[in-house]
Design an enzyme around this catalytic site. Structure first.
Site, PDB file in Angstrom:
ATOM      1  N   HIS A  26      18.853 -29.294 -43.144  1.00  0.00           N
ATOM      2  CA  HIS A  26      18.363 -30.270 -44.140  1.00  0.00           C
ATOM      3  C   HIS A  26      19.203 -30.236 -45.418  1.00  0.00           C
ATOM      4  CE1 HIS A  26      14.450 -31.223 -42.107  1.00  0.00           C
ATOM      5  NE2 HIS A  26      14.643 -30.022 -41.583  1.00  0.00           N
ATOM      6  N   ASN A  40       8.150 -33.425 -41.573  1.00  0.00           N
ATOM      7  CA  ASN A  40       9.216 -34.312 -41.111  1.00  0.00           C
ATOM      8  C   ASN A  40       8.675 -35.734 -41.007  1.00  0.00           C
ATOM      9  OD1 ASN A  40      11.365 -32.499 -40.823  1.00  0.00           O
ATOM     10  ND2 ASN A  40      10.791 -31.929 -38.737  1.00  0.00           N
ATOM     11  N   TYR A  62      11.231 -19.599 -45.299  1.00  0.00           N
ATOM     12  CA  TYR A  62      11.674 -20.431 -46.433  1.00  0.00           C
ATOM     13  C   TYR A  62      11.891 -19.625 -47.704  1.00  0.00           C
ATOM     14  CZ  TYR A  62      11.141 -24.481 -43.511  1.00  0.00           C
ATOM     15  OH  TYR A  62      11.302 -25.388 -42.498  1.00  0.00           O
TER      16      TYR A  62
HETATM   17  C1  HEM Z   1      14.504 -26.611 -44.435  1.00  0.00           C
HETATM   18  C2  HEM Z   1      13.754 -22.887 -41.446  1.00  0.00           C
HETATM   19  C3  HEM Z   1      10.976 -25.689 -38.637  1.00  0.00           C
HETATM   20  C4  HEM Z   1      11.064 -29.086 -42.059  1.00  0.00           C
HETATM   21  C5  HEM Z   1      14.580 -25.389 -43.832  1.00  0.00           C
HETATM   22  C6  HEM Z   1      15.342 -24.274 -44.325  1.00  0.00           C
HETATM   23  C7  HEM Z   1      15.114 -23.228 -43.498  1.00  0.00           C
HETATM   24  C8  HEM Z   1      14.238 -23.681 -42.461  1.00  0.00           C
HETATM   25  C9  HEM Z   1      15.666 -21.816 -43.626  1.00  0.00           C
HETATM   26  C10 HEM Z   1      16.219 -24.285 -45.575  1.00  0.00           C
HETATM   27  C11 HEM Z   1      15.362 -23.981 -46.771  1.00  0.00           C
HETATM   28  C12 HEM Z   1      16.128 -23.974 -48.066  1.00  0.00           C
HETATM   29  O1  HEM Z   1      17.252 -23.462 -48.106  1.00  0.00           O
HETATM   30  O2  HEM Z   1      15.559 -24.479 -49.073  1.00  0.00           O
HETATM   31  C13 HEM Z   1      12.915 -23.317 -40.435  1.00  0.00           C
HETATM   32  C14 HEM Z   1      12.399 -22.484 -39.370  1.00  0.00           C
HETATM   33  C15 HEM Z   1      11.641 -23.280 -38.571  1.00  0.00           C
HETATM   34  C16 HEM Z   1      11.660 -24.608 -39.153  1.00  0.00           C
HETATM   35  C17 HEM Z   1      12.686 -21.000 -39.214  1.00  0.00           C
HETATM   36  C18 HEM Z   1      10.872 -22.962 -37.322  1.00  0.00           C
HETATM   37  C19 HEM Z   1      10.556 -21.760 -36.937  1.00  0.00           C
HETATM   38  C20 HEM Z   1      10.713 -26.836 -39.349  1.00  0.00           C
HETATM   39  C21 HEM Z   1       9.717 -27.808 -38.987  1.00  0.00           C
HETATM   40  C22 HEM Z   1       9.740 -28.765 -39.964  1.00  0.00           C
HETATM   41  C23 HEM Z   1      10.760 -28.377 -40.922  1.00  0.00           C
HETATM   42  C24 HEM Z   1       8.809 -27.712 -37.775  1.00  0.00           C
HETATM   43  C25 HEM Z   1       8.892 -29.984 -40.118  1.00  0.00           C
HETATM   44  C26 HEM Z   1       7.716 -30.130 -39.546  1.00  0.00           C
HETATM   45  C27 HEM Z   1      12.015 -28.701 -42.979  1.00  0.00           C
HETATM   46  C28 HEM Z   1      12.363 -29.493 -44.136  1.00  0.00           C
HETATM   47  C29 HEM Z   1      13.353 -28.788 -44.822  1.00  0.00           C
HETATM   48  C30 HEM Z   1      13.598 -27.577 -44.069  1.00  0.00           C
HETATM   49  C31 HEM Z   1      11.750 -30.833 -44.540  1.00  0.00           C
HETATM   50  C32 HEM Z   1      14.048 -29.210 -46.101  1.00  0.00           C
HETATM   51  C33 HEM Z   1      13.187 -28.859 -47.297  1.00  0.00           C
HETATM   52  C34 HEM Z   1      13.816 -29.385 -48.554  1.00  0.00           C
HETATM   53  O3  HEM Z   1      13.872 -30.617 -48.700  1.00  0.00           O
HETATM   54  O4  HEM Z   1      14.263 -28.564 -49.365  1.00  0.00           O
HETATM   55  N1  HEM Z   1      13.929 -25.009 -42.679  1.00  0.00           N
HETATM   56  N2  HEM Z   1      12.454 -24.587 -40.274  1.00  0.00           N
HETATM   57  N3  HEM Z   1      11.328 -27.208 -40.514  1.00  0.00           N
HETATM   58  N4  HEM Z   1      12.771 -27.554 -42.957  1.00  0.00           N
HETATM   59 FE1  HEM Z   1      12.620 -26.108 -41.629  1.00  0.00          FE
END
Ligand code: HEM
Ligand code: NDP
Length: 479
Positions: free
Chosen positions: A54, A126, A336
């Site tokens: 993202h 999402n 996160y």
């Molecule tokens: C961003 C991990 C599943 C939505 C991220 C980031 C990580 C991460 C490490 C970067 C965070 C940052 O640097 O600020 C994971 C892991 C998941 C997972 C380990 C599953 C085990 C999901 C799911 C969704 C999701 C299921 C939605 C339903 C997002 C979104 C961002 C993000 C929207 C961006 C947030 C922003 O705008 O700063 N994710 N994620 N992720 N993830 Fe996940």
């Protein structure tokens, strides 16, 4: 007009910001030109790590207004009728890097931070209600298939379809991704979903399970692959232009906020695991309850400070809203904040965009870039328990009701007895003939260069969703 004097970061006036200090007019530089060194050194530190997923995003501030009444389910102040809460939204694509084009086929992030009077509540969802995997053990593997090949440094359709064809639980999300909704024209024209099952609890200590939905009031709008290719050829920044431009012009995008509620009794008899992120709760069984409206009405003054440095985390819940046994959610509760500590530093929550508006009192101490001091209510209160009346104390009235858990610790096969086909089938059957044709051709486009044995394995999965699905893709692959 007041004239501001340019200063050093230490506050001293700068007399010349055009010419370096040299030994003679044509001579070499002197190391005593500290301001030259300072400028170069600062520039070397302008970039921070981009989000591991993202990375490319667009955001804005706004308000959440609660118009419905779910107070019987939750004590959360942010969800009480009539409440208005300041909030931040950041939308994103998943796979592309910071400079990626906006109009690419991908899932969109829909991350929300509500600055409530009981602390920050983040809903990091999402634009899809489900996800590709249901066990977080597989999340890094899945993301590797979306990122670049280690040798070619190119994205690899072979890796994507190899993984998906070996992971039938991905069918639901793959079908959404390859459908019209996999390529919205702008952030305003897509829904958002909290996706996971969360919980709500009330002052009586009763718990229900909940899903959050954000329905676009601008209407759905999508690009076909051909349209998107043209758009990207003209501009790689169409989402930023659309969202920023719309808000600057006073056209404030809005989403209708809805919840679905499931009681603990209903959860026990639901045909699927209610905590499985690859499944939705059918609206017919779990009606959508109107809760309020979210409106975005203010652009950030500084993109880096307020959008790039925004730190959203599913671990941020407030009293009255809780987690659930969803394995994916459980892993995200860890992941996160860990990512933020790496990307932004120990005190990422003290950055203005992340700072709770209700004030914080905690006993964490010191650390890099700590400009906050200790805010526990008393100068001597740097440990707890203590006998200092003014110092911050725990508040047992916020205790969440206990959640009964039982079972043997083991690695349970999450595919055993799991139906990965009926919900993608329900979705497929919603599509009209045109949507089905575009689904087939989008998939065929995305399979370019993939070895036949992988394609065949994936086609066999599509066949199990619906024979028309497999055959439609087969035909599109030939055409
Ligand atoms: C961003 C991990 C599943 C939505 C991220 C980031 C990580 C991460 C490490 C970067 C965070 C940052 O640097 O600020 C994971 C892991 C998941 C997972 C380990 C599953 C085990 C999901 C799911 C969704 C999701 C299921 C939605 C339903 C997002 C979104 C961002 C993000 C929207 C961006 C947030 C922003 O705008 O700063 N994710 N994620 N992720 N993830 Fe996940
Ligand atoms: P409903 O007919 O009550 O709801 C259908 C849902 O599908 C609506 O929320 C609609 O969103 C959404 N939808 C329509 N086209 C697409 C698309 N191309 N991609 C993704 N979503 C789309 O049916 P059910 O609740 O019984 O669910 C049937 C199927 O609909 C599910 O298997 C699931 O795939 C999909 N779906 C269900 C959701 C749920 O929470 N139950 C949520 C989203 C999708 P909108 O209201 O904005 O038009």
């Amino acid at each position: 007009m007041s004239k501001k004097t340019l200063t050093t970061t230490a506050g001293a006036p700068i007399s010349d910001n055009q010419n370096s200090i040299t030994a003679g007019e044509r001579g070499p530089l002197l190391i005593q030109d500290y301001q030259l060194i300072e400028k170069l050194a600062h520039q070397n530190r302008e970039r921070i790590p981009e989000r591991v997923v993202h990375a490319k995003g667009w955001g804005a501030f706004g308000t959440l207004k609660i118009t419905g009444d779910i107070s019987k389910y939750t004590s959360a102040k942010v969800l009480q009728p009539g409440t208005e809460t300041e909030m931040l939204a950041r939308f994103s694509t998943v796979a592309g890097e910071l400079g990626a084009a906006d109009a690419e086929r991908d899932v969109r992030g829909f991350a929300l931070k509500f600055y409530t009077e009981e602390g920050n509540w983040d809903l990091v969802g999402n634009n899809t209600p489900v996800f590709f995997v249901r066990d977080p053990y597989k999340f890094p593997d899945f993301i590797h298939t979306q990122k670049r090949h280690p040798k070619t440094n190119l994205r690899s359709p072979t890796a994507m379809w190899d993984f998906w064809s070996l992971s039938p639980e991905s069918l639901h999300q793959v079908t959404i991704l390859m459908s019209d909704r996999g390529l919205p024209t702008a952030p305003m024209h897509m829904n958002g979903y909290g996706s996971h099952t969360y919980s709500l609890w009330n002052e009586k200590g009763e718990r229900v399970w909940v899903k959050f939905h954000f329905k676009t009031e601008q209407g759905h709008a999508h690009f076909t692959n051909e349209e998107a290719a043209k758009v990207v050829g003209d501009s790689r920044e169409t989402y930023q232009e659309a969202l920023f431009g719309s808000i600057e012009a006073g056209h404030y995008p809005r989403w209708k906020v809805q919840v679905q509620i499931m009681t603990e009794e209903q959860a026990a008899t639901f045909e699927h695991n209610p905590f499985d992120l690859t499944k939705v709760w059918p609206h017919g069984d779990f009606p959508q309850i109107d809760l309020g409206v979210m409106e975005l009405n203010r652009n950030a003054e500084n993109y880096f400070a307020e959008i790039e440095q925004a730190a959203f985390s599913p671990s941020n819940v407030v009293p009255g809203i809780g987690f659930s046994p969803d394995k994916m959610l459980q892993a995200r509760i860890f992941s996160y904040a860990d990512a933020h500590r790496y990307r932004l530093g120990t005190h990422y929550e003290a950055l203005p965009v992340n700072q709770p508006k209700n004030g914080v009192h905690h006993y964490h101490k010191d650390g890099q870039m700590n400009f906050m001091g200790q805010k526990t209510g008393h100068v001597d209160a740097y440990y707890e328990p203590n006998s200092i009346d003014e110092a911050a104390k725990e508040a047992p009235e916020y205790k969440e009701p206990a959640l009964p858990i039982s079972g043997d610790a083991d690695r349970y096969n999450h595919r055993d007895g799991n139906d990965d086909f009926s919900q993608p089938r329900a979705l497929f059957e919603l599509f009209d003939a045109g949507e089905k044709e575009r689904l087939y051709s989008n998939i065929a486009d995305a399979m370019g260069g993939v070895p036949q044995h992988i394609i065949d394995r994936q086609l066999a999965l599509f066949d199990q969703v619906h024979p028309d699905y497999g055959n439609g893709v087969r035909k599109a692959l030939k055409g």
